[in-house]
Scaffold this motif. Structure first.
Motif, PDB file in Angstrom:
ATOM      1  N   LEU B 284      38.441  47.175  57.241  1.00 43.90           N
ATOM      2  CA  LEU B 284      38.211  48.153  55.878  1.00 43.90           C
ATOM      3  C   LEU B 284      39.169  47.574  54.854  1.00 43.90           C
ATOM      4  O   LEU B 284      40.412  47.446  55.111  1.00 43.90           O
ATOM      5  CB  LEU B 284      38.518  49.492  56.141  1.00 43.90           C
ATOM      6  CG  LEU B 284      38.488  50.512  54.989  1.00 43.90           C
ATOM      7  CD1 LEU B 284      36.822  50.587  54.378  1.00 43.90           C
ATOM      8  CD2 LEU B 284      39.033  51.779  55.136  1.00 43.90           C
ATOM      9  N   VAL B 285      38.504  47.180  53.706  1.00 42.61           N
ATOM     10  CA  VAL B 285      39.669  46.485  52.599  1.00 42.61           C
ATOM     11  C   VAL B 285      39.581  47.565  51.522  1.00 42.61           C
ATOM     12  O   VAL B 285      40.484  46.991  50.526  1.00 42.61           O
ATOM     13  CB  VAL B 285      39.200  45.004  52.212  1.00 42.61           C
ATOM     14  CG1 VAL B 285      39.746  44.098  53.454  1.00 42.61           C
ATOM     15  CG2 VAL B 285      37.727  44.889  51.953  1.00 42.61           C
ATOM     16  N   GLY B 286      38.614  48.211  51.181  1.00 46.37           N
ATOM     17  CA  GLY B 286      38.573  49.218  50.010  1.00 46.37           C
ATOM     18  C   GLY B 286      37.158  49.888  49.811  1.00 46.37           C
ATOM     19  O   GLY B 286      36.422  50.043  50.954  1.00 46.37           O
ATOM     20  N   TRP B 287      37.348  50.864  48.660  1.00 47.80           N
ATOM     21  CA  TRP B 287      36.066  51.664  48.668  1.00 47.80           C
ATOM     22  C   TRP B 287      35.486  51.303  47.215  1.00 47.80           C
ATOM     23  O   TRP B 287      35.986  50.963  46.300  1.00 47.80           O
ATOM     24  CB  TRP B 287      36.842  53.050  48.574  1.00 47.80           C
ATOM     25  CG  TRP B 287      37.687  53.572  49.526  1.00 47.80           C
ATOM     26  CD1 TRP B 287      39.141  53.424  49.840  1.00 47.80           C
ATOM     27  CD2 TRP B 287      37.322  54.006  50.897  1.00 47.80           C
ATOM     28  NE1 TRP B 287      39.337  53.761  50.807  1.00 47.80           N
ATOM     29  CE2 TRP B 287      38.539  54.282  51.597  1.00 47.80           C
ATOM     30  CE3 TRP B 287      36.117  54.194  51.327  1.00 47.80           C
ATOM     31  CZ2 TRP B 287      38.630  54.617  52.964  1.00 47.80           C
ATOM     32  CZ3 TRP B 287      36.122  54.768  52.580  1.00 47.80           C
ATOM     33  CH2 TRP B 287      37.294  54.976  53.388  1.00 47.80           C
ATOM     34  N   PHE B 288      34.100  51.558  47.351  1.00 48.87           N
ATOM     35  CA  PHE B 288      33.361  51.608  45.980  1.00 48.87           C
ATOM     36  C   PHE B 288      33.163  53.145  45.638  1.00 48.87           C
ATOM     37  O   PHE B 288      32.815  53.715  46.606  1.00 48.87           O
ATOM     38  CB  PHE B 288      31.997  50.716  46.217  1.00 48.87           C
ATOM     39  CG  PHE B 288      32.027  49.481  46.285  1.00 48.87           C
ATOM     40  CD1 PHE B 288      33.180  48.655  45.800  1.00 48.87           C
ATOM     41  CD2 PHE B 288      31.008  48.853  46.536  1.00 48.87           C
ATOM     42  CE1 PHE B 288      33.202  47.353  45.903  1.00 48.87           C
ATOM     43  CE2 PHE B 288      31.053  47.237  46.741  1.00 48.87           C
ATOM     44  CZ  PHE B 288      32.241  46.627  46.128  1.00 48.87           C
ATOM     45  N   THR B 289      33.334  53.437  44.295  1.00 42.90           N
ATOM     46  CA  THR B 289      33.010  54.534  43.787  1.00 42.90           C
ATOM     47  C   THR B 289      31.480  54.783  43.876  1.00 42.90           C
ATOM     48  O   THR B 289      30.879  53.666  43.994  1.00 42.90           O
ATOM     49  CB  THR B 289      33.677  54.933  42.250  1.00 42.90           C
ATOM     50  OG1 THR B 289      32.727  53.738  41.579  1.00 42.90           O
ATOM     51  CG2 THR B 289      35.014  54.797  42.282  1.00 42.90           C
ATOM     52  N   LEU B 383      30.874  43.606  40.809  1.00 42.47           N
ATOM     53  CA  LEU B 383      31.172  42.159  41.282  1.00 42.47           C
ATOM     54  C   LEU B 383      32.509  41.794  41.229  1.00 42.47           C
ATOM     55  O   LEU B 383      33.231  41.253  42.051  1.00 42.47           O
ATOM     56  CB  LEU B 383      30.302  41.110  40.317  1.00 42.47           C
ATOM     57  CG  LEU B 383      30.610  39.599  40.748  1.00 42.47           C
ATOM     58  CD1 LEU B 383      29.963  39.203  42.149  1.00 42.47           C
ATOM     59  CD2 LEU B 383      30.058  38.925  39.903  1.00 42.47           C
ATOM     60  N   THR B 384      33.153  42.325  40.134  1.00 42.60           N
ATOM     61  CA  THR B 384      34.506  42.134  39.835  1.00 42.60           C
ATOM     62  C   THR B 384      35.260  42.608  40.893  1.00 42.60           C
ATOM     63  O   THR B 384      36.314  42.219  41.344  1.00 42.60           O
ATOM     64  CB  THR B 384      34.998  42.632  38.463  1.00 42.60           C
ATOM     65  OG1 THR B 384      33.827  42.136  37.591  1.00 42.60           O
ATOM     66  CG2 THR B 384      36.358  42.278  38.008  1.00 42.60           C
ATOM     67  N   LYS B 385      35.180  43.887  41.233  1.00 44.93           N
ATOM     68  CA  LYS B 385      35.751  44.584  42.118  1.00 44.93           C
ATOM     69  C   LYS B 385      35.879  44.012  43.424  1.00 44.93           C
ATOM     70  O   LYS B 385      36.642  43.750  44.208  1.00 44.93           O
ATOM     71  CB  LYS B 385      35.159  46.022  42.264  1.00 44.93           C
ATOM     72  CG  LYS B 385      36.062  47.074  43.204  1.00 44.93           C
ATOM     73  CD  LYS B 385      36.249  48.325  42.826  1.00 44.93           C
ATOM     74  CE  LYS B 385      37.360  48.859  43.757  1.00 44.93           C
ATOM     75  NZ  LYS B 385      37.237  50.635  43.392  1.00 44.93           N
ATOM     76  N   ALA B 386      34.374  43.606  43.923  1.00 46.07           N
ATOM     77  CA  ALA B 386      34.313  42.929  45.125  1.00 46.07           C
ATOM     78  C   ALA B 386      35.022  41.570  45.177  1.00 46.07           C
ATOM     79  O   ALA B 386      35.730  41.111  46.288  1.00 46.07           O
ATOM     80  CB  ALA B 386      32.791  42.722  45.543  1.00 46.07           C
ATOM     81  N   ARG B 390      37.689  39.985  47.867  1.00 47.52           N
ATOM     82  CA  ARG B 390      37.407  39.028  48.455  1.00 47.52           C
ATOM     83  C   ARG B 390      36.128  39.189  49.461  1.00 47.52           C
ATOM     84  O   ARG B 390      36.315  38.792  50.780  1.00 47.52           O
ATOM     85  CB  ARG B 390      38.378  38.308  48.979  1.00 47.52           C
ATOM     86  CG  ARG B 390      39.192  37.702  47.910  1.00 47.52           C
ATOM     87  CD  ARG B 390      40.573  37.051  48.528  1.00 47.52           C
ATOM     88  NE  ARG B 390      41.039  36.166  47.341  1.00 47.52           N
ATOM     89  CZ  ARG B 390      41.360  35.019  47.492  1.00 47.52           C
ATOM     90  NH1 ARG B 390      41.080  34.190  48.614  1.00 47.52           N
ATOM     91  NH2 ARG B 390      41.943  34.194  46.587  1.00 47.52           N
ATOM     92  N   ALA B 391      35.449  40.227  49.213  1.00 49.05           N
ATOM     93  CA  ALA B 391      34.537  40.757  50.249  1.00 49.05           C
ATOM     94  C   ALA B 391      33.100  40.474  49.510  1.00 49.05           C
ATOM     95  O   ALA B 391      32.732  41.245  48.772  1.00 49.05           O
ATOM     96  CB  ALA B 391      34.738  42.228  50.603  1.00 49.05           C
ATOM     97  N   ASP B 392      32.292  39.627  50.219  1.00 49.42           N
ATOM     98  CA  ASP B 392      31.051  39.196  49.661  1.00 49.42           C
ATOM     99  C   ASP B 392      29.940  40.495  50.126  1.00 49.42           C
ATOM    100  O   ASP B 392      29.292  39.751  50.955  1.00 49.42           O
ATOM    101  CB  ASP B 392      30.732  37.888  50.014  1.00 49.42           C
ATOM    102  CG  ASP B 392      29.323  37.325  49.554  1.00 49.42           C
ATOM    103  OD1 ASP B 392      28.717  38.055  48.895  1.00 49.42           O
ATOM    104  OD2 ASP B 392      28.981  36.215  49.708  1.00 49.42           O
ATOM    105  N   VAL B 393      30.037  41.441  49.574  1.00 52.74           N
ATOM    106  CA  VAL B 393      29.208  42.616  50.254  1.00 52.74           C
ATOM    107  C   VAL B 393      27.664  42.216  49.542  1.00 52.74           C
ATOM    108  O   VAL B 393      26.786  42.723  50.140  1.00 52.74           O
ATOM    109  CB  VAL B 393      29.666  43.991  49.748  1.00 52.74           C
ATOM    110  CG1 VAL B 393      30.824  44.231  50.627  1.00 52.74           C
ATOM    111  CG2 VAL B 393      29.833  43.825  48.425  1.00 52.74           C
ATOM    112  N   PHE B 394      27.606  41.428  48.738  1.00 55.81           N
ATOM    113  CA  PHE B 394      26.209  41.095  48.003  1.00 55.81           C
ATOM    114  C   PHE B 394      25.507  40.212  49.118  1.00 55.81           C
ATOM    115  O   PHE B 394      23.991  40.101  48.798  1.00 55.81           O
ATOM    116  CB  PHE B 394      26.360  40.519  46.688  1.00 55.81           C
ATOM    117  CG  PHE B 394      26.921  41.336  45.850  1.00 55.81           C
ATOM    118  CD1 PHE B 394      26.414  42.160  45.020  1.00 55.81           C
ATOM    119  CD2 PHE B 394      28.427  41.320  45.799  1.00 55.81           C
ATOM    120  CE1 PHE B 394      26.938  43.134  44.223  1.00 55.81           C
ATOM    121  CE2 PHE B 394      29.069  41.983  44.755  1.00 55.81           C
ATOM    122  CZ  PHE B 394      28.196  43.003  44.088  1.00 55.81           C
TER     123      PHE B 394
END
Lengths: 365, 445
Positions: B284-289, B383-386, B390-394
């Protein structure tokens, strides 16, 4: 003489293929070719066609005789017997392998508390009873079960096709054809079982049309298996698929339509058990018949039970654990082992018969 | 089959051997003569089976009695199972393995109308003195399996994981890495591939001990939340097969719904979905609102509903997304990787509070264009947040891998670096299809 139709023979062939591949899906079981591993099915199917060709040419040469009969005529008494014994061993070994895999699956997933020997003895006594009753009964059972098998499989496919993830299948040829070809070697031994159609050729009623039927059967199984593998990879992605012990079973387990259609895995299991039963019955019958011929017994029925006992015991002692079994099934071992019986021996027989100008009696009327 | 019996009587010797041994020696099975009665069948072998029928029957009875008399080994009575609805995984506080939480149903209370919906918090017996329809238990273990077996010490029933709907991973455990957790859930025969994966903000134990608002248990509540979140498209509930598949797939990072606990007006702790948890290499490296999550869902093509809020002359307009198609096109410009994302969205006019005529092709066109900008903005923000994470969630890396396998092999090692600077072009095409049951809005004279 008891005869079966081409259609029944084809269904028996499908049962053999389905039982040996539907759960473990050998083509996708290695991460070698990744997304392209399903492509190794068409490749292996093409590679298995020469096997079918050789056994069919051989069988057509001796349409009324079984392997051991013409084997002895072509190779002479002693070598013919050795060959027969080798085939008895092969049939036993493959049957035991299937019994063992059946056992592994049951104890892993469905009946972990039940002593495996109980299930094995039940399975093998059933196959013994089928084998005693001859190939006709096996053919009819195949007619009864196999269509349902395909029906259920297509139901499972239909559910997964509705959320088919094409991106899981790309790139098809990430590393070129090399890995695909290498991977097809894991599939070839199973698809090579098409040689069984040559073995049961003498009991087929309408032999003139057999060639076309068998070719079609072989190709359609290849197409079906490709589709199966494709859907499995598209559902789980290549990396996970390669790590699953029973990808086919997992595919059925993952079916979830709305809140009402779940637990298709049990359905798959039911059809798989009937397939395993048919496959083992066939090998049981072939082993007992060949052995009876070898020992100059007039009927093979009395050998059915001893052969069954051998199968159960062999299944128990053939490997200590799954890893050992897998080691036996890896291409370096399993491909030469199976190809010897599927291609090498029939080819040798055919060449010898051709060189010696031997031919079987023509079919009566 | 019964008529096989009298035929046997012609051969008393063999019959006795059947009766005594159950399994007659092969030597006793000679006599291939067909009995006179058996004329119809061509198959001799079938006749043989019929004649041996009593022997076979005896054999079968003998074998089956082993099953019937001792009971089936794998017989399972529902009453003997502790039916698990949800499991949670946290880190053991001393860093020594895991804390495994199971939420077990109490079927007798599940059935009762209104039974456990309200109830004492966490076994402290508050509320109306009713017990809950589920019971949570937490035990430590170095491995999950060890913890699972430990439950036998305090549970009168066998823990059954086959009904588990969701596995909640605690924040700390997720940060440490989830790869090794799933070994157990995949390897064990009971958990199904369809079980949902979620990440707790805080501890999984805390999430599982919230009070369900509408359902009887938290497990059921999460399961049903997952069904309707697509109306809002601000989170995504992957099942285990999806989630683990993404962990393994090169060029694609995993996400899971973030569950958070909050206190409602009555002071009860409730649970809600709040965006997504973002993983990189299984950690886990972070959260998206919720807003950022939708930015991701646009690209994944998973937006199935939800409101696009836009301004009009003096009020607001809300569009409802009804259908979506996405094309992600990787490519190279001067050897620099570039991704183009094309979206097509069908929308309905869900609400408009703009005075003046809106329902004309021209105004609708203007609203559509606004919506396109809005979608582009949402995607770019995410995209900026990802890229920061550095997590290519897309799954852009995966798109390259699918399209340019050769070049991907060169890029794979430094993909995170490349992704963090990747140029992405987004084009959106929004069409308003319908306007509900009203054309122009309500305007008092």
């Amino acid at each position: 003489m008891v005869k079966i139709s081409n259609w029944q023979a084809v269904l028996i062939y499908f049962a053999v293929q389905g039982a040996s591949q539907a759960l473990t899906l050998p083509p996708v079981a290695s991460s070698l070719a990744q997304e392209g591993s399903w492509l190794s099915v068409p490749v292996a199917t093409c590679a298995s066609l020469p096997i079918l060709g050789v056994v069919l040419i051989l069988a057509r040469r001796f349409p009324e005789e079984d392997l051991l009969q013409y084997g002895e005529r072509v190779l002479g008494h002693f070598l013919g017997k050795v060959l027969g014994l080798a085939y008895v061993f092969y049939f036993l070994e493959i049957a035991a392998l299937e019994v063992r895999r059946f056992n592994i699956f049951l104890t892993t997933d469905l009946l972990p508390q039940t002593p495996p020997v109980v299930i094995l003895v039940l399975l093998v006594s059933l196959s013994a009873s089928a084998a005693r009753n001859g190939v006709e009964v096996i053919g009819r059972l195949a007619e009864l079960f196999v269509p349902f098998g395909f029906l259920f499989m297509f139901m499972i496919f239909a559910v997964h096709l509705s959320h088919f993830r094409a991106e899981n299948l790309r790139p098809w040829l990430g590393a070129g054809w090399g890995p695909v070809l290498a991977n097809s070697l894991t599939t070839l031994p199973w698809l090579g079982q098409v040689f069984l159609l040559g073995i049961i050729y003498p009991v087929i009623r309408d032999q003139e049309r057999s060639g076309r039927h068998f070719l079609l059967a072989s190709i359609s199984w290849g197409a079906f298996l490709s589709l199966f593998c494709m859907i499995t990879i598209s559902t789980f992605g290549a990396p996970l698929t390669a790590r699953l012990t029973f990808p086919g079973y997992s595919l059925a387990e993952r079916v979830r339509v709305g809140g009402f259609l779940e637990g298709m895995d049990v359905l798959l299991f039911v059809i798989w058990v009937t397939g395993v039963f048919l496959e083992i019955s066939l090998f049981h019958l072939l082993a007992a018949q060949t052995l009876a011929r070898l020992l100059h017994l007039r009927d093979y029925q009395r050998l059915v039970l001893p052969v069954g006992v051998l199968m159960v015991v062999l299944a128990q002692i053939m490997a200590e654990n799954v890893a050992q079994l897998q080691a036996f099934l890896r291409p370096a071992v399993f491909v030469p082992f199976t190809l010897t019986f599927q291609l090498l021996f029939p080819l040798g027989l055919l060449l010898a018969a051709w060189l010696r100008g031997l031919k079987g009696a023509d079919r009566r009327g | 089959m019964a008529e096989g019996e009298p035929r046997e009587s012609g051969r008393p010797l063999k019959k006795s051997s059947c009766a005594s041994g159950g399994l007659p020696p092969p030597s006793a099975r000679g006599a291939r003569r067909l009995p006179p009665g058996n004329t119809s069948r061509t198959s001799e072998s079938r006749g043989l089976f019929l004649r041996r029928f009593p022997g076979m029957l005896l054999l079968l009875i003998g074998l089956l009695s082993g099953v019937y008399l001792t009971g089936c080994w794998d017989r399972v009575e529902v009453e003997s199972l502790a039916i698990v609805l949800a499991v949670g995984v946290d880190l053991e506080p001393q860093g020594d393995g895991f804390l495994f939480t199971v939420q077990v149903a109490r079927p007798s209370l599940l059935g009762k109308a209104g039974g456990g919906a309200m109830g004492g918090g966490g076994g402290n017996g508050g509320g109306l003195g009713q017990t809950r329809a589920s019971w949570n238990a937490t035990l430590p273990g170095r491995t999950l399996f060890e913890a699972e077996r430990r439950f036998r010490r305090q549970m009168s029933r066998r823990l059954f994981l086959g009904t588990t709907k969701v596995v909640v991973i605690g924040e700390e455990a997720a940060r440490q890495g989830v790869g090794e957790l799933f070994d157990y859930f995949l390897r064990d025969r009971e958990p199904r591939f369809t079980l949902l994966v979620a990440v707790a903000r805080g501890t999984a134990r805390g999430i599982l001990s919230t009070e369900p608002a509408l359902e009887k248990t938290v497990g059921q509540e999460i399961d049903l939340l997952s069904r309707y979140i697509s109306d809002d498209s601000t989170s995504l509930f992957p099942d285990m097969a999806d989630f683990v598949g993404r962990l393994w797939t090169p060029g694609e990072e995993a996400v899971a719904p973030a569950l958070t606990a909050y206190e409602d007006e009555t002071g009860s702790r409730r649970l809600r979905v709040e965006g997504l948890a973002v993983f990189r290499k299984g950690r886990l490296v972070g959260w998206f609102t919720p807003q950022e999550s939708r930015g991701l869902l646009w690209v994944l093509g998973k937006v199935e509903g939800g409101a696009i809020d836009l301004a009009c002359s003096q009020g607001r307009v809300a569009l409802e997304v009804t259908g979506q198609s996405v094309r992600v096109q990787p490519g190279f410009i001067a050897d620099r990787p570039v991704v183009e994302v094309h979206l097509r969205d069908d929308t309905n006019l869900a609400e408009e509070q703009c005075p003046g005529p809106v329902f004309t092709p021209e105004t609708l066109k203007a609203i559509e264009m606004q919506a396109e900008d809005k979608i582009r903005d949402e995607i770019m923000t995410t995209l900026t947040k990802a890229q920061e994470m550095r997590a290519d969630v897309f799954g852009f890396g995966r798109a390259f891998r699918g399209r340019y396998p050769g070049k991907w092999r060169e890029m794979e090692g430094q993909w995170e670096e490349i992704f963090s600077r990747l140029e992405v072009k987004v084009t959106a095409d929004v069409t308003i299809r319908r306007s509900g049951l009203l054309t122009e809005t309500v305007e008092p004279r």
